[in-house]
Scaffold this motif. Structure first.
Motif, PDB file in Angstrom:
ATOM      1  N   ARG A  84      50.149  46.252  51.705  1.00  0.00           N
ATOM      2  CA  ARG A  84      50.379  44.788  51.488  1.00  0.00           C
ATOM      3  C   ARG A  84      49.188  44.041  51.036  1.00  0.00           C
ATOM      4  N   ALA A  85      47.976  44.255  51.486  1.00  0.00           N
ATOM      5  CA  ALA A  85      46.877  43.624  51.147  1.00  0.00           C
ATOM      6  C   ALA A  85      46.529  43.780  49.990  1.00  0.00           C
ATOM      7  N   MET A  86      46.639  45.310  49.477  1.00  0.00           N
ATOM      8  CA  MET A  86      46.281  45.657  48.156  1.00  0.00           C
ATOM      9  C   MET A  86      47.021  44.753  46.848  1.00  0.00           C
ATOM     10  N   ILE A  87      48.341  44.736  47.021  1.00  0.00           N
ATOM     11  CA  ILE A  87      49.474  44.101  46.431  1.00  0.00           C
ATOM     12  C   ILE A  87      48.846  42.533  46.274  1.00  0.00           C
ATOM     13  N   ASP A  88      48.649  41.998  47.416  1.00  0.00           N
ATOM     14  CA  ASP A  88      48.194  40.479  47.511  1.00  0.00           C
ATOM     15  C   ASP A  88      46.859  40.234  46.788  1.00  0.00           C
ATOM     16  N   THR A  89      46.192  41.179  46.635  1.00  0.00           N
ATOM     17  CA  THR A  89      44.875  41.158  46.046  1.00  0.00           C
ATOM     18  C   THR A  89      44.973  41.085  44.408  1.00  0.00           C
ATOM     19  N   VAL A  90      45.856  41.724  43.995  1.00  0.00           N
ATOM     20  CA  VAL A  90      46.003  41.583  42.548  1.00  0.00           C
ATOM     21  C   VAL A  90      46.147  40.033  42.114  1.00  0.00           C
ATOM     22  N   ASP A  91      46.876  39.466  42.903  1.00  0.00           N
ATOM     23  CA  ASP A  91      47.152  37.801  42.621  1.00  0.00           C
ATOM     24  C   ASP A  91      45.999  36.835  43.077  1.00  0.00           C
ATOM     25  N   GLU A  92      45.261  37.644  44.232  1.00  0.00           N
ATOM     26  CA  GLU A  92      43.984  36.839  44.323  1.00  0.00           C
ATOM     27  C   GLU A  92      43.196  36.856  43.674  1.00  0.00           C
ATOM     28  N   VAL A  93      42.819  37.973  42.832  1.00  0.00           N
ATOM     29  CA  VAL A  93      41.678  38.099  41.603  1.00  0.00           C
ATOM     30  C   VAL A  93      42.387  37.266  40.516  1.00  0.00           C
ATOM     31  N   GLY A  94      43.696  36.843  40.267  1.00  0.00           N
ATOM     32  CA  GLY A  94      44.043  36.187  39.087  1.00  0.00           C
ATOM     33  C   GLY A  94      43.932  34.655  39.460  1.00  0.00           C
ATOM     34  N   ARG A  95      43.844  34.424  40.920  1.00  0.00           N
ATOM     35  CA  ARG A  95      43.919  33.084  41.192  1.00  0.00           C
ATOM     36  C   ARG A  95      42.364  32.553  41.169  1.00  0.00           C
ATOM     37  N   VAL A  96      41.396  33.322  41.515  1.00  0.00           N
ATOM     38  CA  VAL A  96      40.165  33.115  41.199  1.00  0.00           C
ATOM     39  C   VAL A  96      39.662  32.878  39.808  1.00  0.00           C
ATOM     40  N   ILE A  97      40.318  33.798  39.045  1.00  0.00           N
ATOM     41  CA  ILE A  97      39.913  33.795  37.642  1.00  0.00           C
ATOM     42  C   ILE A  97      40.580  32.565  37.115  1.00  0.00           C
ATOM     43  N   ALA A  98      41.676  32.019  37.428  1.00  0.00           N
ATOM     44  CA  ALA A  98      42.252  30.922  37.020  1.00  0.00           C
ATOM     45  C   ALA A  98      41.418  29.574  37.531  1.00  0.00           C
ATOM     46  N   ALA A  99      41.095  29.541  38.740  1.00  0.00           N
ATOM     47  CA  ALA A  99      40.609  28.588  39.376  1.00  0.00           C
ATOM     48  C   ALA A  99      39.265  28.044  38.944  1.00  0.00           C
ATOM     49  N   GLU A 100      38.481  29.325  38.728  1.00  0.00           N
ATOM     50  CA  GLU A 100      36.696  29.419  38.189  1.00  0.00           C
ATOM     51  C   GLU A 100      36.942  29.049  36.328  1.00  0.00           C
ATOM     52  N   GLY A 101      38.002  29.199  35.620  1.00  0.00           N
ATOM     53  CA  GLY A 101      38.312  29.047  34.291  1.00  0.00           C
ATOM     54  C   GLY A 101      37.368  30.318  33.690  1.00  0.00           C
ATOM     55  N   ILE A 102      37.677  31.599  34.396  1.00  0.00           N
ATOM     56  CA  ILE A 102      37.054  32.887  33.683  1.00  0.00           C
ATOM     57  C   ILE A 102      37.662  33.381  32.714  1.00  0.00           C
ATOM     58  N   ASP A 103      37.091  33.250  31.520  1.00  0.00           N
ATOM     59  CA  ASP A 103      37.933  33.900  30.276  1.00  0.00           C
ATOM     60  C   ASP A 103      37.787  35.591  30.320  1.00  0.00           C
ATOM     61  N   ALA A 104      38.583  35.926  31.200  1.00  0.00           N
ATOM     62  CA  ALA A 104      38.478  37.738  31.352  1.00  0.00           C
ATOM     63  C   ALA A 104      39.698  38.278  30.953  1.00  0.00           C
ATOM     64  N   HIS A 105      40.661  37.636  29.979  1.00  0.00           N
ATOM     65  CA  HIS A 105      41.821  38.299  29.637  1.00  0.00           C
ATOM     66  C   HIS A 105      42.625  38.639  30.556  1.00  0.00           C
TER      67      HIS A 105
END
Length: 469
Positions: free
Chosen positions: A119-140
């Protein structure tokens, strides 16, 4: 005059280095910055946290420590440049995959712990996406899931068993797709896992490096670490004294004497095609954000890039005696030819493929294929790694966990079963060389065995317990 010449020489040297690093991979060439090296450690230094390695494990750890305590003085020590290794060269899967299967984790740590890890690994997929969005990272980053094609009766049976096992652990939304939904050759169907996103790994890594710098961390590049101990890291440029020392070297841990037998550097190689027309993507049925593989034992992995290339990789390159890591091992023409043939075999409807880039690099394999996060509060020493190629998400959860451990927090992350796990050491040479390459041959043989017998491989069954399945 001499000063002007020295300045011109430095500029030329920096430009040469940046050009060299851009040639590491398709990802580095399109990373969105010029890859110019940062200054090296200027001499002895005092810090609160010293992190060895500026790949994703080290960068996520710094990022999360800054969120918990912005006053910490953090130094990252990197032999080359941030994102030089596997963090910048991988397949770009932000997935919920963990090197050990849920069943294997349950056997070792108990069912509850295995479910918590999954479950922690599944949640991490969204956590990475959350940080990318919050920080404005253009990582596709696009979360499109991953499709694993079942291209034989044996692979189809394995696919059904995988979905049933996932349901038994109560932590998955895996779907079993029928043949009408997939376009790979000879497909009986596929397993679709929604917990996966496509990403440009070098853009993610290089962006994280800039973010932690802006928040006060210092990244010293061109600084080779020779050893570490409680309270200090020794480098070729000086000593860093720190209360907390975190080793985040992954496969490159094999190049340092004190961790040489803790990790085995196994090479994985990739190719990238020229951009394909929309009609070709319609033919093979891979949407933006989707990643793909099939059920063979010798791993392959692919993604549709943001500019419509296929970035495709796989195992097959041999292990090198003494855990040697050298630039010439990054490119093996026979493996690249195999990857091109495999793509055409997988999708024969594709037009002739023009390969625009080839590259490779080492990933880190622990003796029991069990990734780990370790921190000793008494000594201040910590580490994370052993991802066996499943590192894009696992590095993030490692960084969050290490930040909790360093700051003394007791959280759900610090109670996960990989925390405190210590893998046994690899055998000395030549046993390590013989065993690692025999394993590679075994996986190749298992795929051949299944094609010939159309039955589950006896070789793969014998190997399963050794690779965490």
């Amino acid at each position: 005059m001499d000063a002007a010449l020295d300045g011109a020489s430095l500029v030329h040297s920096a430009a040469h280095s940046a050009h060299h690093y851009a040639g590491l991979s398709h990802w580095h060439a399109t990373a969105g910055d010029d890859l110019s090296p940062r200054p090296a450690l200027p001499g002895d230094l005092d810090s609160d946290v010293a992190i060895i390695g500026a790949g994703l494990t080290g960068l996520w750890t710094a990022y999360e420590l800054q969120r918990r305590d912005p006053t910490l003085r953090i130094a990252l020590l990197e032999k080359r440049i941030a994102g030089f290794g596997a963090s910048g060269r991988n397949g770009g899967w932000v997935s919920a995959l963990f090197p050990r299967s849920a069943a294997s984790l349950a056997q070792a740590h108990g069912r509850t712990a295995a479910i918590a890890m999954r479950r922690a690994m599944i949640d991490t997929v969204d956590e990475v996406g959350r940080v990318i969005a919050a920080e404005g990272i253009d990582a596709h980053y696009v979360k499109g899931g991953t499709v694993v094609f079942a291209r034989s009766d044996t692979q189809w049976a394995d696919a059904r068993a995988e979905v049933e096992q996932a349901r038994a652990f109560g932590a998955d939304a895996l779907e079993l797709w029928g043949p009408e939904r997939v376009r790979a050759s000879n497909s009986r169907g596929a397993v679709y896992d929604p917990a996966c996103a496509r990403v440009h790994p070098a853009r993610l890594t290089r962006s994280l490096a800039r973010i932690v710098e802006r928040r006060g961390a210092t990244i010293f590049e061109g600084t080779e670490v020779t050893s570490w101990a409680p309270g200090a890291v020794e480098t070729t440029r000086g000593r860093v004294r720190a209360r907390h020392v975190i080793a985040a070297l992954e496969g490159y841990g094999a190049t340092v004497a004190q961790s040489r037998r803790r990790i085995l550097p196994l090479y994985s190689l990739m190719i990238a095609t020229e951009p394909l027309p929309a009609t070709a993507w319609d033919e093979i049925g891979i949407a933006h954000g989707q990643t793909f593989s099939d059920g063979r034992h010798l791993v392959i992995y692919g993604q549709r890039t943001a500019d419509d290339r296929i970035a495709f990789g796989g195992r097959g390159a041999r292990y090198h005696f003494g855990s040697a890591i050298r630039p010439e091992y990054d490119r093996v023409s026979g493996v690249f030819d195999h990857l091109r043939r495999t793509l055409h075999e997988l999708f024969p409807q594709l037009p002739p493929l023009e390969i625009s880039s080839t590259w490779g690099g080492p990933l880190g394999v622990p003796r029991d294929w069990h990734a780990s996060v370790i921190y000793d509060r008494r000594t201040g020493l910590g580490s994370a790694g052993g991802y066996v190629g499943d590192g894009l998400s696992t590095t993030n959860i490692a960084g969050r966990t290490l930040a909790d451990l360093v700051t003394g927090a007791d959280t759900e992350l610090t109670r996960l079963p990989w925390v405190g796990h210590r893998s046994p050491s690899w055998e000395p040479e030549p046993l390590r060389f013989l065993g690692a390459n025999a394993g590679l041959l075994a996986m190749t043989g298992a795929d051949l065995e299944e094609r010939l017998t159309r039955r589950p491989s006896l070789i793969a069954r014998a190997m399963a317990s050794l690779i965490g399945h």
